[in-house]
Design a protein around this motif. Structure first.
Motif, PDB file in Angstrom:
ATOM      1  N   UNK A 107       0.859  -1.186   0.000  1.00  0.00           N
ATOM      2  CA  UNK A 107       0.000   0.000   0.000  1.00  0.00           C
ATOM      3  C   UNK A 107       0.898   1.239   0.000  1.00  0.00           C
ATOM      4  N   UNK A 108       0.361   2.384  -0.420  1.00  0.00           N
ATOM      5  CA  UNK A 108       1.219   3.588  -0.460  1.00  0.00           C
ATOM      6  C   UNK A 108       1.878   3.894   0.885  1.00  0.00           C
ATOM      7  N   UNK A 109       1.126   3.769   1.988  1.00  0.00           N
ATOM      8  CA  UNK A 109       1.725   4.134   3.277  1.00  0.00           C
ATOM      9  C   UNK A 109       2.813   3.139   3.675  1.00  0.00           C
ATOM     10  N   UNK A 112       5.923   3.985   1.569  1.00  0.00           N
ATOM     11  CA  UNK A 112       6.581   5.174   2.109  1.00  0.00           C
ATOM     12  C   UNK A 112       7.414   4.802   3.337  1.00  0.00           C
ATOM     13  N   UNK A 131       5.078  10.888  10.957  1.00  0.00           N
ATOM     14  CA  UNK A 131       3.710  10.611  10.518  1.00  0.00           C
ATOM     15  C   UNK A 131       2.707  10.661  11.664  1.00  0.00           C
ATOM     16  N   UNK A 133       2.162   8.853  14.348  1.00  0.00           N
ATOM     17  CA  UNK A 133       1.522   7.617  14.799  1.00  0.00           C
ATOM     18  C   UNK A 133       2.441   7.004  15.854  1.00  0.00           C
ATOM     19  N   UNK A 137       2.878   1.163  16.064  1.00  0.00           N
ATOM     20  CA  UNK A 137       2.098   1.115  14.830  1.00  0.00           C
ATOM     21  C   UNK A 137       3.023   1.131  13.616  1.00  0.00           C
ATOM     22  N   UNK A 140       4.920  -2.104  13.163  1.00  0.00           N
ATOM     23  CA  UNK A 140       4.085  -3.142  12.541  1.00  0.00           C
ATOM     24  C   UNK A 140       3.942  -2.892  11.043  1.00  0.00           C
ATOM     25  N   UNK A 141       3.761  -1.638  10.685  1.00  0.00           N
ATOM     26  CA  UNK A 141       3.593  -1.305   9.268  1.00  0.00           C
ATOM     27  C   UNK A 141       4.845  -1.728   8.494  1.00  0.00           C
ATOM     28  N   UNK A 144       5.248  -5.642   8.397  1.00  0.00           N
ATOM     29  CA  UNK A 144       4.322  -6.226   7.408  1.00  0.00           C
ATOM     30  C   UNK A 144       4.815  -5.968   5.988  1.00  0.00           C
ATOM     31  N   UNK A 168       7.312  11.175  -4.064  1.00  0.00           N
ATOM     32  CA  UNK A 168       6.458  12.362  -4.113  1.00  0.00           C
ATOM     33  C   UNK A 168       5.571  12.422  -2.865  1.00  0.00           C
ATOM     34  N   UNK A 169       5.051  11.265  -2.450  1.00  0.00           N
ATOM     35  CA  UNK A 169       4.236  11.212  -1.236  1.00  0.00           C
ATOM     36  C   UNK A 169       5.047  11.635  -0.014  1.00  0.00           C
ATOM     37  N   UNK A 173       4.375  15.239   2.287  1.00  0.00           N
ATOM     38  CA  UNK A 173       3.988  15.150   3.692  1.00  0.00           C
ATOM     39  C   UNK A 173       4.573  16.313   4.484  1.00  0.00           C
TER      40      UNK A 173
ATOM     41  N   UNK B   1      -2.674   8.149   3.141  1.00  0.00           N
ATOM     42  CA  UNK B   1      -2.485   8.137   4.591  1.00  0.00           C
ATOM     43  C   UNK B   1      -3.270   9.264   5.212  1.00  0.00           C
ATOM     44  N   UNK B  46      -1.813  -4.552  14.451  1.00  0.00           N
ATOM     45  CA  UNK B  46      -1.053  -5.461  13.598  1.00  0.00           C
ATOM     46  C   UNK B  46      -0.914  -4.960  12.166  1.00  0.00           C
ATOM     47  N   UNK B  47      -1.940  -4.278  11.674  1.00  0.00           N
ATOM     48  CA  UNK B  47      -1.859  -3.794  10.289  1.00  0.00           C
ATOM     49  C   UNK B  47      -1.164  -2.442  10.200  1.00  0.00           C
ATOM     50  N   UNK B  48      -0.805  -1.873  11.357  1.00  0.00           N
ATOM     51  CA  UNK B  48      -0.169  -0.559  11.329  1.00  0.00           C
ATOM     52  C   UNK B  48      -1.161   0.566  11.076  1.00  0.00           C
ATOM     53  N   UNK B  94      -5.082   4.217   4.469  1.00  0.00           N
ATOM     54  CA  UNK B  94      -4.687   4.670   3.137  1.00  0.00           C
ATOM     55  C   UNK B  94      -5.781   5.431   2.405  1.00  0.00           C
TER      56      UNK B  94
END
Lengths: 391, 135
Positions: A107-109, A112, A131, A133, A137, A140-141, A144, A168-169, A173, B1, B46-48, B94
């Motif tokens: 996924x984009x996030x 990044x 970001x 968070x 978190x 984990x991102x 994954x 670019x993302x 930010x 995001x 878990x998925x962030x 997202x």
């Protein structure tokens, strides 16, 4: 300890391990171990070839870890098949790392986060702060994301467009936490531009430099937005503008136009004007036409309508705007601006207030609310009455 | 995001389809409901996508400035005119579609009879930092 040196070496060391057959997640762990070791050893005994040193230590750590792993046999087969670590090759594996971190399966996030971690060498904490968070978190991102790409093979070239979108993302930010993501995006794009010959990489780098050059003038000391026309052009970074324009001209001369080059051309026309009044709006409209042909993005056509309003007058701008869906982001704000220039202040004030409600960030909302208030023009109260401390 | 706030309302939202006051559920139903929400939060960690979440007491106090040198006025709750918030969760996802999907899942927490309660949740986007490129 030279943190900048370590950060600049990290991606190529990681890339070499992955190309030698190390699983991405295991390679990353091994490189982290090697970096810790470098911080310990280098101050007293700086190696002559820091990158070679890191590769050797990281590869040894990787082998140790894989040998200790439960699935020993399968891993040892892999090690047996792999050529022994020899001299570090001159080819740049960093490029493959960019492709891996921006892989379309992410996924984009996630792309990044992984790019900042693996290519940028930032810590998980730094990325989490940027970001806003929790660190857990972000951890984990990233893990994954590492799992997602761990099976990806390096047997065919990746997609440059995906890498550019990811960078670019990061750039867009902006700035929060202790890492300047815009500056980080420029650093990574610069590194990519050195590793790959592609006009759109140059286009993106030019675009970033041209926008970054105006950053100091974009906000007032109180954090409020300063529109382009009102910015103090003396505060623009002329070095970055000159570099951006130079990179863009080289890219354009190759006649392989793309979205980022066209955007950079528009940014260059703004940056080149000595005053807002001297902006070459006619040429900007022409570039928006090019851009619309390349992207078919409604946002591009919205920006084009505003540019038409500057080139041919507010009525022409409003006519161009009328063709567009009014639910587009910033449609109402653009309409407010054009109606104000056309002299309809009552309608403009109402539209500014509507646009403020639709703004997606605080600075923009405050700016639009101020525009509405300016046109509504309630006389100011005396300071003595307005200040509760004096009553 | 983008970050979104999921708001669980005590009052103010349309009535949930499977709406029985929680004190009339069985203890097992209550445990299942709570476990569902804990599992939901753990899965988003878990998925962030998890940022934060807290439960709130149903009653609050209204406070107002009452002039220089005077203590603030306290009163309330003015529950009849104000919706109350039971709790909230912040997610970082997202897309808007993903936020709606997750809110839908949270709304399906089990209630009486083990059936989903079909609770209405309010989904509010956070105002973000201004993007670097706006002009």
């Amino acid at each position: 300890m030279n943190e900048a040196l370590l950060r600049s070496l990290t991606p190529s060391v990681l890339g070499i391990l992955v190309r030698r057959g190390a699983d991405f997640a295991a390679a990353e762990d091994a490189v982290q171990d090697a970096l810790v070791e470098a911080v310990r050893v280098w101050p007293a005994d700086m190696p002559r070839d820091p990158r070679g040193w890191l590769v050797t230590v990281a590869w040894r750590r990787f082998l140790d870890a894989t040998r200790a792993d439960a699935s020993r046999r399968r891993r040892e087969d892999l090690v047996d098949e792999t050529p022994a670590p020899g001299p570090v090759p001159a080819t740049d594996d960093t490029l493959q790392l960019y492709f891996l971190c921006a892989h379309p399966s992410l996924t984009p996030s996630s792309a990044v986060a992984l790019t900042l971690r693996a290519v940028g060498g930032l810590t998980t904490r730094q990325i989490a702060q940027a970001y806003l968070v929790p660190e857990a978190t972000m951890a984990q991102r990233i893990s994954r994301a590492k799992r997602t790409v761990s099976g990806v093979r390096f047997d065919r070239p990746g997609d440059v467009a995906t890498v550019l979108r990811t960078l670019y993302l990061v750039f867009n930010e902006g700035y929060s936490g202790d890492v300047d993501l815009a500056a980080e995006a420029i650093r990574l794009t610069r590194q990519l531009a050195a590793a790959i010959d592609h006009p759109e990489v140059a286009g993106l780098l030019a675009l970033m430099l041209l926008h970054h050059a105006r950053r100091a003038a974009r906000t007032a000391p109180d954090g409020s937005l300063v529109p382009l026309a009102e910015q103090d052009r003396g505060r623009w970074d002329t070095g970055a503008i000159a570099e951006g324009i130079g990179i863009l001209q080289t890219a354009l001369s190759r006649d392989r136009l793309g979205e980022f080059q066209a955007q950079a051309a528009i940014a260059a026309l703004h940056a080149d004007a000595p005053t807002a009044e001297e902006t070459d709006w006619v040429q900007i409209v022409e570039w928006y036409d090019e851009l619309a042909g390349l992207t078919d993005s409604p946002v591009v056509r919205l920006n084009r309508a505003v540019a038409v309003g500057e080139a041919d007058g507010p009525r022409a701008g409003l006519a161009a705007l009328a063709d567009l869906d009014d639910s587009l982001p910033r449609h109402t704000a653009a309409a407010a601006y054009l109606h104000e220039r056309d002299g309809d202040l009552v309608l403009a004030a109402r539209l500014y207030a509507d646009a403020a409600l639709k703004a997606t960030n605080l600075a923009e909302r405050a700016h639009l609310t101020r525009q509405a208030a300016r046109l509504n023009g309630r006389p100011q109260r005396g300071g003595a009455v307005a200040d509760p401390r004096s009553t | 995001m983008a970050k979104y706030l999921l708001l669980k309302h005590y009052r103010g939202a349309p009535e949930a389809r499977n709406c029985v006051p929680m004190d009339q559920w069985t203890p097992e139903e209550i445990s299942a409901h709570i476990k569902y929400m804990q599992d939901f939060a753990a899965r988003l960690e878990g998925t962030g996508e998890f940022v934060d979440g807290q439960a709130l007491a149903p009653e609050g106090t209204w406070v107002r400035y009452d002039g220089e040198g005077r203590p603030p006025v306290t009163d309330g709750p003015f529950a009849e005119t104000k919706d109350l918030i039971a709790g909230w969760m912040v997610i970082d996802v997202d897309s808007y579609d993903r936020a709606v999907e997750l809110a839908g899942e949270l709304s399906a927490a089990p209630g009486p009879g083990g059936e989903p309660i079909y609770e209405w949740l309010e989904l509010r986007p956070f105002l973000a930092e201004p993007p670097t490129i706006t002009e």
